[in-house]
Design an enzyme around this catalytic site. Structure first.
Site: not given
Length: 308
Positions: A157, A181, A252, A255, A278, A287
């Protein structure tokens, strides 16, 4: 004594202000979040008034199902409705704790499914053209090229990239530490092309940018401080223009492109999940929008009965 307005009467009857105080004092929610909850519960109270429900104690499962259907008919997005339902759970949880209602009717609320948009991504040729489209005459060429190469190579990210420090990169092992995150860290392979460009940046550009105020940041701006996310957006969009890519391209997009190209190449879904950071593999599954020709070719090559 001034007469109470209708809005004040409704707020008192439905315990709106005590609920908002609960959100602020006990839940510690920020003013913006409390404002969203106030709006959601206010809309719900207006609906109850329109349908003749005079007290929160009269609200049951059917009322909430009908309210959800009402919001859907009004054309509200599924994400907006789910946020409204979160507000209702908090609201009735508060009413239950205060002894105002006997039962919480929110337990069986049907949550509308938010439509998941397929991510925008570049073809492999477009991605290669993009990372090579930096202005060769720019004094920041190697920095900007390194930004693009690293975004595409790792799928990180933009916030993860701008948060990187020089010490996070392990060129000897071809990896970098990424802080995602929630402060979760993961070790990500970089790849030879990106490592080569990063080496040129670290040798020739970063020392010129460093004014001793960057606190070890990997990517610096011309003031010697950490490169901002907006600057990375600018680097990506300018490269896309120079590459002749007419649609909107963001960090993004790189990404998404990284993940898509890995899966097209046969990468395992769980490995891509780990690479991207993730928490849930269902996020990674978006994806798996490989074109049918690729799937047919994979089946033909690897399935024992795939060949004619």
């Amino acid at each position: 004594m001034p007469r109470e307005s209708q809005a004040e009467t409704l707020a008192r009857r439905y315990y709106l202000e005590p609920f908002l105080d609960f959100l602020a004092l006990e839940r510690g929610l920020r003013p913006r979040t409390r404002g969203a909850y106030r709006s959601d519960i206010g809309r719900f109270i207006a609906y109850l008034e329109e349908t003749g429900v005079a007290d929160p104690g009269e609200v049951g499962h059917q009322t909430l199902d009908e309210y959800t259907a009402h919001l859907l008919r009004r054309g509200l997005a599924a994400t907006t409705i789910r946020r409204a339902q979160s507000a209702l759970r908090a609201y009735f949880g508060f009413l239950m704790a205060e002894g105002i209602v006997r039962a919480d009717p929110t337990g069986r609320m049907a949550r509308p499914t938010a439509a998941r948009r397929l991510p925008e991504f570049l073809s492999q040729d477009e991605a290669a053209q993009l990372v090579e489209a930096v202005d060769a005459d720019s004094p920041a060429y190697w920095r900007d090229r390194a930004v693009l190469e690293l975004l595409y190579a790792t799928g990180m990210r933009v916030s993860e990239l701008t948060g990187m420090s020089v010490g996070d990169l392990d060129a000897g092992h071809g990896t970098t530490l990424v802080f995602g995150k929630g402060g979760k860290e993961r070790l990500v392979p970089v790849g030879a092309p990106a490592l080569m460009v990063l080496g040129r940046y670290l040798d020739s550009v970063r020392p010129r940018l460093d004014r001793g105020v960057g606190r070890g940041a990997l990517f610096l701006n011309r003031r010697g401080t950490r490169l901002s996310r907006m600057s990375v957006w600018t680097i990506v969009s300018r490269a896309a223009q120079r590459a002749g890519i007419e649609r909107r391209v963001s960090p993004h997009t790189l990404r998404h492109s990284c993940a898509t190209h890995l899966l097209e190449g046969g990468a395992d879904l769980a490995a891509v999940q780990e690479l991207l950071g993730h928490a849930d593999i269902s996020t990674t599954q978006i994806y798996t929008h490989l074109d049918r020709e690729h799937l047919r070719e994979t089946h033909r090559r690897f399935h024992p009965r795939g060949r004619l």
